[in-house]
Design a protein around this motif. Sequence first.
Motif, short mmCIF file in Angstrom:
data_model
loop_
_atom_site.label_atom_id
_atom_site.label_comp_id
_atom_site.label_asym_id
_atom_site.label_seq_id
_atom_site.Cartn_x
_atom_site.Cartn_y
_atom_site.Cartn_z
N VAL A 234 -7.51 3.86 1.53
CA VAL A 234 -8.32 4.29 2.82
C VAL A 234 -7.55 6.01 2.47
CG1 VAL A 234 -9.84 5.09 4.61
CG2 VAL A 234 -9.20 2.17 4.43
N ARG A 235 -6.78 5.92 2.98
CA ARG A 235 -5.95 7.22 3.11
C ARG A 235 -6.09 8.60 1.62
NH1 ARG A 235 -0.53 8.70 5.27
NH2 ARG A 235 0.62 7.60 3.36
N LEU A 236 -6.02 7.71 0.50
CA LEU A 236 -6.46 8.01 -0.54
C LEU A 236 -7.99 8.43 -1.38
CD1 LEU A 236 -4.77 8.36 -3.15
CD2 LEU A 236 -5.58 6.45 -4.40
N TYR A 237 -8.83 7.32 -0.35
CA TYR A 237 -10.05 7.66 -0.67
C TYR A 237 -10.11 9.25 -0.03
CZ TYR A 237 -15.08 8.15 0.94
OH TYR A 237 -16.75 8.49 1.38
N CYS A 238 -10.11 9.09 1.52
CA CYS A 238 -10.06 10.79 1.96
C CYS A 238 -9.21 11.52 1.68
CB CYS A 238 -9.68 10.58 3.61
SG CYS A 238 -10.57 8.97 5.00
N SER A 239 -8.08 11.70 1.14
CA SER A 239 -7.50 13.07 -0.21
C SER A 239 -8.63 13.90 -0.97
CB SER A 239 -6.16 12.05 -0.12
OG SER A 239 -5.92 13.25 -1.02
N PHE A 240 -9.23 12.72 -1.64
CA PHE A 240 -9.67 12.41 -3.42
C PHE A 240 -10.61 13.34 -2.71
CE2 PHE A 240 -7.85 9.44 -5.77
CZ PHE A 240 -7.56 10.43 -7.04
N VAL A 241 -11.59 13.73 -1.46
CA VAL A 241 -13.07 13.87 -1.13
C VAL A 241 -13.13 15.01 -0.30
CG1 VAL A 241 -14.25 11.63 -1.06
CG2 VAL A 241 -13.32 11.85 0.85
N LEU B 11 1.08 11.31 -4.23
CA LEU B 11 2.03 10.75 -3.96
C LEU B 11 1.52 9.42 -3.37
CD1 LEU B 11 4.51 13.22 -1.64
CD2 LEU B 11 4.80 12.22 -4.09
N ASP B 12 0.57 9.68 -2.99
CA ASP B 12 -0.06 8.38 -2.15
C ASP B 12 -0.32 6.98 -3.09
OD1 ASP B 12 -0.39 8.97 0.35
OD2 ASP B 12 -1.63 10.34 0.85
N THR B 13 -0.93 8.00 -4.54
CA THR B 13 -1.60 7.28 -5.68
C THR B 13 -0.16 6.33 -6.23
OG1 THR B 13 -3.05 8.62 -6.41
CG2 THR B 13 -2.80 7.32 -7.78
N ALA B 14 1.00 6.60 -5.71
CA ALA B 14 2.11 6.04 -6.29
C ALA B 14 2.63 5.45 -5.46
CB ALA B 14 3.15 7.76 -6.89
N THR B 15 2.47 5.79 -4.37
CA THR B 15 2.97 4.46 -3.23
C THR B 15 1.72 3.45 -3.59
OG1 THR B 15 3.44 6.41 -1.60
CG2 THR B 15 4.10 4.61 -0.71
N LEU B 16 0.70 3.63 -3.71
CA LEU B 16 -0.53 2.69 -3.55
C LEU B 16 0.06 1.21 -4.75
CD1 LEU B 16 -2.58 1.16 -2.28
CD2 LEU B 16 -4.42 2.81 -3.30
N ALA B 17 -0.47 2.86 -5.97
CA ALA B 17 0.39 1.61 -7.07
C ALA B 17 1.44 0.51 -6.24
CB ALA B 17 0.39 2.31 -8.03
N ALA B 18 2.73 0.94 -6.13
CA ALA B 18 3.86 -0.01 -5.84
C ALA B 18 3.48 -0.63 -5.09
CB ALA B 18 5.24 1.43 -6.12
N THR B 19 2.67 -0.74 -4.20
CA THR B 19 2.57 -1.49 -3.22
C THR B 19 1.55 -2.96 -3.64
OG1 THR B 19 2.06 0.33 -1.45
CG2 THR B 19 1.47 -1.94 -1.02
N LEU B 20 0.97 -2.60 -4.57
CA LEU B 20 -0.11 -3.58 -5.09
C LEU B 20 0.68 -4.20 -5.81
CD1 LEU B 20 -3.32 -1.04 -6.20
CD2 LEU B 20 -3.09 -3.89 -3.96
N PHE B 21 1.55 -3.30 -6.54
CA PHE B 21 2.51 -4.64 -7.52
C PHE B 21 2.55 -5.16 -6.31
CE2 PHE B 21 6.82 -4.96 -9.05
CZ PHE B 21 6.17 -6.03 -10.67
#
Length: 272
Positions: free
Chosen positions: A90-97, A106-116
């Motif tokens: 959700v924060r990544l979506y808000c950051s993009f828009v 940073l949020d993109t990298a953290t989200l990818a690691a969390t999904l892994f």
Amino acid sequence: MRGTKRPLGVVVSWVRRQPPKVKAFLAVVAGMAALVFIRFIVHDHDNLFVAAEAAHALGIGVLIYKLTKERTCAGLSLKSQDLTALFLAVRLYCSFVMEYDIHTVLDTATLAATLFVIYMIRFKLRSTYMVDKDNFALYYVVVPCAVLALLIHPSTSHNIVNRISWAFCVYLEAVSVLPQLRLMQNTKIVEPFTAHYVFALGVARFLSCAHWVLQVLDTRGRLLTALGYGLWPSMVLLSEIVQTFILADFCYYYVKSLVGGQLVLRLPSGVV
């Protein structure tokens, strides 16, 4: 003849003997002292947010090492990871828009690691997952956060959906670690890698809180005005403080365990 105790060990022993109210007071004093120290040594306080993200990433790195090398997810809460992925998405979506910047990367990298991490727990290491201990009901935090976001959100010029989403991820982040703390309280014993991860979260939360508090002080309160009017600015600051104090108790026992030379952290009843 017994050797002289290390100074840090003496201090920890003294703190342990104090009643809860004194411990709470000492924690507040220590937090304020840390803020003053950080304010003088860190000139650009925006770096604190980056440092918070780095501490979070380091904690996830510890988790990935545990999952790939130890081949076990025992002691980890899948529900906490699900909440983390949700507020990051959700924060990544808000950051993009709303504001595309270094935080987006940073949020993109953290989200990818969390999904892994979620993938490893849910599919690869499912047999070691403590499903019976990970019994925190997610609707206890998701529903209140959603309702609170509907009622109290930014009053900026952005689209109403984006403003509510922004508020939701702020509130959810503050309580996303609760399932992990509940699981650790159920097991009473926390192995090293999980303890390192939760401590890294505690450091990240404190740095993020310090970032907001110092920014408010530096701008003499103008930052709160820039966030909008009403209760929202206060709720942002309150959320940062709440998520810091949620992990403060665990961090105390973590440091105490390190000072005592214990590799495995044992939590007394009532810590979380």
